[in-house]
Design a protein around this motif. Structure first.
Motif, mmCIF file in Angstrom:
data_model
loop_
_atom_site.group_PDB
_atom_site.id
_atom_site.type_symbol
_atom_site.label_atom_id
_atom_site.label_comp_id
_atom_site.label_asym_id
_atom_site.label_seq_id
_atom_site.Cartn_x
_atom_site.Cartn_y
_atom_site.Cartn_z
ATOM 1 N N HIS A 182 0.768 -1.242 0.030
ATOM 2 C CA HIS A 182 -0.148 0.005 0.035
ATOM 3 C C HIS A 182 0.923 1.249 -0.055
ATOM 4 O O HIS A 182 0.638 2.114 -0.846
ATOM 5 C CB HIS A 182 -1.011 -0.041 1.126
ATOM 6 N N TYR A 197 -5.976 2.592 4.337
ATOM 7 C CA TYR A 197 -5.525 1.055 4.472
ATOM 8 C C TYR A 197 -6.224 0.626 5.685
ATOM 9 O O TYR A 197 -6.015 1.073 6.744
ATOM 10 C CB TYR A 197 -4.062 1.196 4.496
ATOM 11 N N THR A 205 -6.501 0.695 0.008
ATOM 12 C CA THR A 205 -6.218 -0.744 0.159
ATOM 13 C C THR A 205 -6.727 -1.470 1.233
ATOM 14 O O THR A 205 -7.200 -0.853 2.166
ATOM 15 C CB THR A 205 -4.822 -0.940 0.173
#
Length: 456
Positions: A191, A201, A244
């Protein structure tokens, strides 16, 4: 002595030197006697000694005066035990003042041979510490640090290069590795080095969550979707839209949930629990599992179409036992980290303790090693961690025998010797006399090695 050492005796007195050499061999050491500086240099060129025993007279003889300066280059870790057996040369002693030189003797007589066993043992231990510290320093210089990953292992270095390349793509990444190997560190690195690094994330562990709870966590739910759903709640896919999502232990995901995940990966669409509305999301998925996922596919426990969708880029993290050269590096890192965290003054660890830790199979990998170092730091009342600080299950562990049976690649000679002795001991049913005979060593030597390796 705690470890076999190579002792080089440089002396003119042949009978005395051979007598001392015989005693040292009985202690389990390798020993060589030479009678000139030229022979000493030739010996050091072929094998580095741990301890060099000589006399002040040998160091000062005109024809041999130049051999001592060669030690630093040929045997940088060696310790020199220099005997002063007469009063001559007293004024020259200052020339040999050095951490690597220990001068013994009162200048009136040659010491009895057995009086030197303990000083030589201590010198061998210092030499071993020098060697271990130098090797660690060289490893630290060569180590690669990348987003929490610390390694000097070639396979791990290639893995890091792959992470960098994959991160800058749109591929879904599947990370394989045992528990504690650092799968989430790799996922986060993907990421942080991707075009999505400034976006969200999030991570979720799929193990232990039933289908309904996992569906709600991933896709969200609307008000009234189930008992307790008093308001609408976004799932992780919506929460990290543009970023992500790390699906840890995806191999434990229930089969019905796998089909819903596949739809999202294929179409970028989710349907919250209790709703009929389709919502579009743009999320990069990184998945990981400790399972043998190919075997699960063959056995029908994991959808093959989802596997192929997740496996656009596979990253396999080797277990710690397969990259033992990383263990000293991780010990050094975890030790400093634990000392800061717990406010302790512990700053070093003995070479023997590092060897014990390096000989364990680490089924819990780096996570287990970190836990052990933290425990040792907290419970120790000394500045240096020692064997006594190890947890009980590590002090006498022979687990390396099982872990390393398929291959000895990457092991030190000491670790291989430990494996061989332990296996032979097992073969004889614990009969030490038979074991010594099969190994071709004396019973006394075997008993000493059993103590050294914690195989009591």
């Amino acid at each position: 002595m705690s470890e076999t050492a190579f002792i080089l005796i440089v002396d003119e007195e042949g009978d005395w030197s051979e007598r001392l050499s015989g005693m040292l061999r009985e202690e389990g050491h390798a020993c060589l006697v030479v009678h000139s500086g030229r022979e000493a240099v030739a010996s050091m060129q072929s094998r580095r000694p741990d301890v060099i025993l000589t006399t002040l007279d040998m160091a000062q003889r005109a024809e041999d005066r130049e051999w001592l300066p060669h030690i630093q280059g040929l045997a940088p870790d060696a310790q020199v035990v220099m005997l002063r057996i007469d009063e001559e040369g007293q004024d020259d002693l200052n020339a040999y003042q050095s951490p690597m030189v220990q001068v013994l003797g009162d200048g009136h007589r040659r010491p009895v041979a057995d009086e030197l066993l303990q000083p030589i043992a201590e010198a061998a231990e210092r030499a071993r510490r020098n060697r271990d510290n130098r090797v660690l320093a060289e490893q630290v210089k060569k180590q690669v640090e990348f987003e929490g990953l610390i390694t000097g292992n070639e396979q791990m270095v290639r893995l890091i290069k792959m992470v960098r390349r994959v991160a800058d793509s749109k591929l879904t990444v599947l990370i394989l590795g045992q528990s504690g190997t650092g799968k989430e560190l790799v996922a986060r690195a993907v990421h942080l080095h991707s075009p999505r690094k400034d976006k969200s994330y999030r991570a979720i562990n799929c193990a232990g969550l039933n289908e309904n709870l996992l569906e709600s966590e991933l896709f969200g739910h609307v008000k009234g979707a189930f008992t307790g759903a008093v308001s609408e709640r976004k799932g992780l896919f919506e929460a990290v839209d543009g970023g992500t999502l790390f699906l840890d232990e995806v191999g434990d995901m229930p089969l019905p949930m796998q089909a819903k995940l596949l739809r999202t990966l294929e179409n970028g669409e989710i349907i919250p629990v209790g709703s009929n509305d389709i919502r579009k999301v743009d999320v990069r998925v990184v998945a990981a599992t400790r399972q043998d996922i190919r075997a699960m596919v063959e056995e029908g426990q994991f959808r093959d179409d989802l596997f192929y969708r997740l496996n656009q880029a596979m990253i396999r993290i080797p277990p710690l036992r397969d990259r033992r050269e990383d263990i000293p590096l991780l010990i050094d890192h975890f030790l400093k980290e634990a000392a800061r965290l717990h406010g302790k003054a512990v700053d070093t660890i003995s070479p023997e303790t590092v060897r014990r830790l390096g000989g364990y199979s680490w089924p819990g990998n780096a996570r287990e090693l970190k836990s052990v170092i933290n425990q040792m730091v907290v419970l120790s009342d000394r500045q240096e961690l020692d064997v006594d600080d190890l947890p009980d299950y590590l002090r006498g562990s022979t687990d390396i025998v099982l872990a390393a049976a398929p291959s000895t690649a990457g092991l030190t000679m000491e670790q291989m010797e430990k494996i061989h002795i332990a296996n032979t001991l097992k073969l004889t049913g614990g009969n030490r006399e038979k074991t010594a005979k099969m190994l071709g060593i004396g019973a006394r030597t075997l008993y000493r090695k059993l103590r050294e390796f914690g195989l009591q």
